[in-house]
Structures are given as structure tokens and as C-alpha cells.
Design an enzyme around this catalytic site. Structure first.
Site, PDB file in Angstrom:
ATOM      1  N   CYS A 243      40.126   1.176 -57.733  1.00  0.00           N
ATOM      2  CA  CYS A 243      40.462   1.814 -57.060  1.00  0.00           C
ATOM      3  C   CYS A 243      41.661   1.811 -56.496  1.00  0.00           C
ATOM      4  O   CYS A 243      42.192   2.684 -55.481  1.00  0.00           O
ATOM      5  CB  CYS A 243      39.266   1.949 -55.565  1.00  0.00           C
ATOM      6  SG  CYS A 243      40.015   3.317 -54.324  1.00  0.00           S
TER       7      CYS A 243
ATOM      8  N   CYS B  99      33.655   0.669 -53.683  1.00  0.00           N
ATOM      9  CA  CYS B  99      34.394   1.616 -52.776  1.00  0.00           C
ATOM     10  C   CYS B  99      34.176   3.317 -52.655  1.00  0.00           C
ATOM     11  O   CYS B  99      33.667   4.300 -51.737  1.00  0.00           O
ATOM     12  CB  CYS B  99      36.106   1.120 -53.135  1.00  0.00           C
ATOM     13  SG  CYS B  99      36.131   1.885 -55.257  1.00  0.00           S
TER      14      CYS B  99
ATOM     15  N   SER C  44      40.512   3.237 -42.603  1.00  0.00           N
ATOM     16  CA  SER C  44      39.346   3.655 -43.411  1.00  0.00           C
ATOM     17  C   SER C  44      38.391   4.211 -42.156  1.00  0.00           C
ATOM     18  O   SER C  44      37.572   4.965 -42.418  1.00  0.00           O
ATOM     19  CB  SER C  44      38.895   2.306 -44.277  1.00  0.00           C
ATOM     20  OG  SER C  44      38.745   1.776 -42.867  1.00  0.00           O
ATOM     21  N   GLY C  45      38.537   3.928 -40.860  1.00  0.00           N
ATOM     22  CA  GLY C  45      38.118   4.055 -40.008  1.00  0.00           C
ATOM     23  C   GLY C  45      37.334   2.726 -39.751  1.00  0.00           C
ATOM     24  O   GLY C  45      36.687   2.474 -38.693  1.00  0.00           O
ATOM     25  N   GLY C  46      37.529   1.566 -40.749  1.00  0.00           N
ATOM     26  CA  GLY C  46      37.250   0.405 -39.943  1.00  0.00           C
ATOM     27  C   GLY C  46      38.214  -0.271 -38.648  1.00  0.00           C
ATOM     28  O   GLY C  46      39.156  -0.736 -38.657  1.00  0.00           O
ATOM     29  N   VAL C  47      37.537  -1.682 -38.242  1.00  0.00           N
ATOM     30  CA  VAL C  47      38.280  -2.846 -37.824  1.00  0.00           C
ATOM     31  C   VAL C  47      39.774  -2.838 -37.460  1.00  0.00           C
ATOM     32  O   VAL C  47      40.425  -2.898 -37.073  1.00  0.00           O
ATOM     33  CB  VAL C  47      37.293  -3.514 -36.899  1.00  0.00           C
ATOM     34  CG1 VAL C  47      36.821  -4.546 -37.906  1.00  0.00           C
ATOM     35  CG2 VAL C  47      37.772  -4.476 -35.789  1.00  0.00           C
TER      36      VAL C  47
ATOM     37  N   GLY D  69      44.841  -2.696 -44.720  1.00  0.00           N
ATOM     38  CA  GLY D  69      43.793  -3.524 -43.880  1.00  0.00           C
ATOM     39  C   GLY D  69      43.278  -4.846 -44.569  1.00  0.00           C
ATOM     40  O   GLY D  69      42.670  -5.779 -44.391  1.00  0.00           O
TER      41      GLY D  69
ATOM     42  N   SER E   5      41.888  -2.012 -40.122  1.00  0.00           N
ATOM     43  CA  SER E   5      42.905  -1.159 -40.218  1.00  0.00           C
ATOM     44  C   SER E   5      43.019  -0.728 -39.221  1.00  0.00           C
ATOM     45  O   SER E   5      44.605  -0.404 -38.700  1.00  0.00           O
ATOM     46  CB  SER E   5      42.392   0.206 -41.268  1.00  0.00           C
ATOM     47  OG  SER E   5      41.769   0.659 -41.687  1.00  0.00           O
TER      48      SER E   5
ATOM     49  N   LEU F 228      47.293   2.919 -44.444  1.00  0.00           N
ATOM     50  CA  LEU F 228      46.312   3.419 -45.083  1.00  0.00           C
ATOM     51  C   LEU F 228      44.634   2.834 -43.869  1.00  0.00           C
ATOM     52  O   LEU F 228      44.955   1.299 -44.366  1.00  0.00           O
ATOM     53  CB  LEU F 228      46.118   3.033 -46.334  1.00  0.00           C
ATOM     54  CG  LEU F 228      46.579   3.816 -46.951  1.00  0.00           C
ATOM     55  CD1 LEU F 228      46.738   2.572 -48.521  1.00  0.00           C
ATOM     56  CD2 LEU F 228      46.723   5.248 -47.199  1.00  0.00           C
TER      57      LEU F 228
ATOM     58  N   ILE G 219      42.517   8.495 -47.093  1.00  0.00           N
ATOM     59  CA  ILE G 219      42.499   9.213 -48.499  1.00  0.00           C
ATOM     60  C   ILE G 219      40.783   9.601 -48.270  1.00  0.00           C
ATOM     61  O   ILE G 219      39.893   8.693 -48.738  1.00  0.00           O
ATOM     62  CB  ILE G 219      42.400   8.311 -49.316  1.00  0.00           C
ATOM     63  CG1 ILE G 219      44.063   7.741 -49.335  1.00  0.00           C
ATOM     64  CG2 ILE G 219      42.554   8.999 -50.534  1.00  0.00           C
ATOM     65  CD1 ILE G 219      44.781   6.698 -50.263  1.00  0.00           C
TER      66      ILE G 219
END
Length: 358
Positions: free
Chosen positions: A96, A191, A8-11, A119, A13, A6, A32
């Protein structure tokens, strides 16, 4: 292993992907989408997906964007609004994880893989053959309190590849690997809100209704608010009062009144006894059958700080926490997260139902 990741676009993950690729695993990346058609709660999805796509291309991996819009509304946003309407404090991040990331996602996509990786800053530990959720190396970033409602079955299928790294090391790995989001700022929002202001979200769904702000020691009206649902126990900022600091210490839902205190002498904002119900144990109750108080540490909000306490079973799923030190901002509706006395194993969490000030 075949692993669903999964991202998220963050560092965080992205570094998960990097480490698992280096270890030779077969990965499929999943993003997601949970925003509604009016972009409410969309968490800047397009920007995130663009970053996720860059990570997928970098490692030659498949990326699937999956939608859980309606499931999110029905199980997280409705829970949050229902809880706020009752004058309680929700924890949508916890729901969530339980209902969306490790609930509907696992049922529809994740179960086709040997494991699902995220992450989150958390680890796992095996004791006598049982897998337990455990705290991260980086206590400041630790996210076990957001995971304390997942089930043991869900935990069996999860892995947290960066849980044994401090955040500084995660950043270093991202920079050395020249990841496109190596210097992207961490997300700070709830979230389901992303960049949407929390009060704007509440106002959109619950509206406004003027009410009085009362000093609890004197009964004196010292201001007005626009609805008790904008405020939570322990809140200090956003009250618009002079002469503070003022803290919200009580709410009267029926009369739409909030009570505040400076708390200097009366300690109205602090408590040592916390009652919890609906206690949920992730990997089973380690104190099954024990009626005497047991030593624990706990959290009542997302914070690096653990409080030492005694936990006593009152019957059914009801417990009482007796903290060694006074705890600020005990908010009914929030979760008290229970750990072993060493602060290593996260056993689960229960819903705070009230407090006795001592």
C-alpha cells in the site's frame, strides 16, 4: 514549503498537521479513499473523513478526498489474494505504501507540492549526500518495516514530522492542542481491511475447503482446517486444537494440509538461516561489490525486536541471512527488512523464499 499532508483521521497525522502549521508551512490535506463500492476495505471511511474535516476546519486548511479504489484493488488486494493462493504470506501494508500512498498518489497529486508528509513513525538521515530511511525515536512504534519497499525517488519527496517523537509525546501534544481526535484509539487492522475480519475477507474471495492438520513429528492427524489460505507459518492462535500451544510450521498447498508442532524439543517453528530474493535497496546498495558476509540487523515481521545477523550476497538479487539467534515464524512470501548493524538505517527488504532449521 508547500506540503501535501496525508491524513487518516488518526491522532498521528493530526499532530503532523499541528506541527507543520506551527512551523509556518503552506499545507493541503489529502485523504485517500481505497474502499470498493461494496465497502470492502473501506476502513470506516465516513468516520475518518468526518475527523479529517474537523482537523481541516480547525486550522483553516483545504482538504481533498481523493479516490484510488481501482488502483488499490489492482495493486494491493489482488497481490494479497494471489500471494495467499500460493500458500505464501503477503504484506499488504508494505505494498500500500509503495504502490498507493507514494505511488499513484504522488504521481497524480503529491508531485505538485514540494514535499509530502505522513504520520509514519520513521525518520530520514543524510550520509554523504544520500537520503536514507531511518528508524523512529520510538522503537515500539517504528514503521520503517512498512516502508522498506519504497524507492529512493519516493523517499526524496517524503517527510515524517513525528518520527523523532515518542508516541506518548504525540498524545501529549494532541491533548494540549485540544485536537478532536486526541484520545482516538490507534488503528490495529491491516490497511485494506479496516474493521473487516481478515478471515471473512479471505473466505469471501477464496472460499473454504476442508483439509487435515497433521502433527509434523508423528504424521498423526490431530484436527481439520477450512483451507490452508487461512493460516500462516508461525501462527499459534485460531487453530482450534487442544493440548497446545501448537504452531503452524509447514503447509502443503497441493494437498491442502497444514503441519503443526508444539516445538518444545524439535524447534520446528524456529530457524536461523533465511533465504531472500528480489532484494530491494531503497537508496542504493551500501555493499555493492562486497561478497563477504556483512553485519546487519533485520526484522521478519512487524515488531520492536531486531535480530543480529550476517548478510551474504548469493548473486543477482538473492541473499542469505544467518541470524545469531533462532527466529520464530519464518514465513515464505513475507519480507525480511534489512538495517545497518546499529539498527538505524533501513536499507530495504527482500522476499523470504525459505529457511533451513538449525
Amino acid at each position: 514549503m508547500r506540503i501535501a499532508v496525508l491524513i487518516s483521521g488518526g491522532v498521528d497525522s493530526a499532530v503532523v498537521v499541528h506541527r507543520l502549521v506551527e512551523q509556518g508551512h503552506d499545507l493541503t490535506l489529502f485523504y485517500i479513499r481505497i474502499g470498493m463500492d461494496n465497502d470492502e476495505g473501506d476502513c470506516s471511511a465516513e468516520e475518518d473523513i468526518e475527523m479529517c474535516t474537523a482537523i481541516a476546519h480547525r486550522y483553516g486548511l483545504p482538504l481533498e478526498v481523493v479516490s484510488l479504489h481501482q488502483e488499490y484493488w489492482d495493486n494491493v488486494m489482488e497481490y494479497a489474494l494471489r500471494t495467499v493462493r500460493m500458500g505464501l504470506t503477503p504484506n499488504p501494508d508494505m505494498m500500500c505504501n509503495k504502490m498507493i500512498k507514494f505511488g499513484f498518489f504522488e504521481q497524480r497529486w503529491g508531485n505538485a507540492f514540494e514535499m509530502t508528509a505522513t504520520g509514519h513513525y520513521a525518520t530520514t538521515d543524510f550520509i554523504d549526500g544520500t537520503k536514507y530511511l531511518a528508524t523512529a525515536c520510538d522503537r515500539v512504534k517504528d514503521q520503517t518495516d512498512f516502508l522498506a519497499q519504497i524507492s529512493g525517488e519516493q523517499l526524496q519527496h517524503l517527510m515524517f514530522p513525528i518520527g523523532e517523537l515518542p508516541k506518548s509525546e504525540v498524545r501529549r501534544i494532541a491533548l494540549e492542542a485540544h485536537l478532536p481526535n486526541a484520545q482516538r484509539k490507534d488503528s490495529q487492522g491491516i490497511c485494506f481491511l479496516g474493521k473487516i475480519n481478515y478471515n471473512d475477507f479471505i473466505r469471501r474471495h477464496l472460499g473454504e475447503k476442508r483439509g487435515n492438520i497433521i502433527e509434523i513429528e508423528t504424521g498423526r492427524k490431530i484436527g481439520e482446517h477450512r483451507g490452508f489460505w487461512f493460516h500462516t507459518i508461525g501462527q499459534r492462535k485460531g487453530l482450534g486444537l487442544s493440548g497446545g500451544p501448537w504452531y503452524v510450521v509447514k503447509k502443503n498447498v497441493n494437498d491442502n494440509v497444514i503441519y503443526v508442532s508444539r516445538g518444545y524439543e524439535t524447534d520446528k517453528q524456529y530457524g536461523k538461516t533465511i533465504h531472500i530474493d528480489e532484494m530491494h535497496f531503497i537508496s542504493g546498495n551500501p555493499w555493492q561489490g562486497i561478497t563477504d558476509p556483512v553485519d546487519i540487523v533485520f526484522k521478519n515481521r512487524h515488531s520492536p525486536e531486531f535480530f543480529k545477523a550476517k548478510l551474504t550476497w548469493l548473486g543477482e538479487r538473492e541473499y542469505v541471512i544467518e541470524s545469531e539467534n533462532k527466529v520464530q515464524g519464518i514465513a515464505p512470501g513475507q519480507f525480511a527488512v534489512i538495517y545497518d548493524a546499529a539498527g538505524h538505517l533501513c536499507y530495504g527488504s527482500g522476499v523470504i523464499t525459505g529457511q533451513k532449521v538449525k
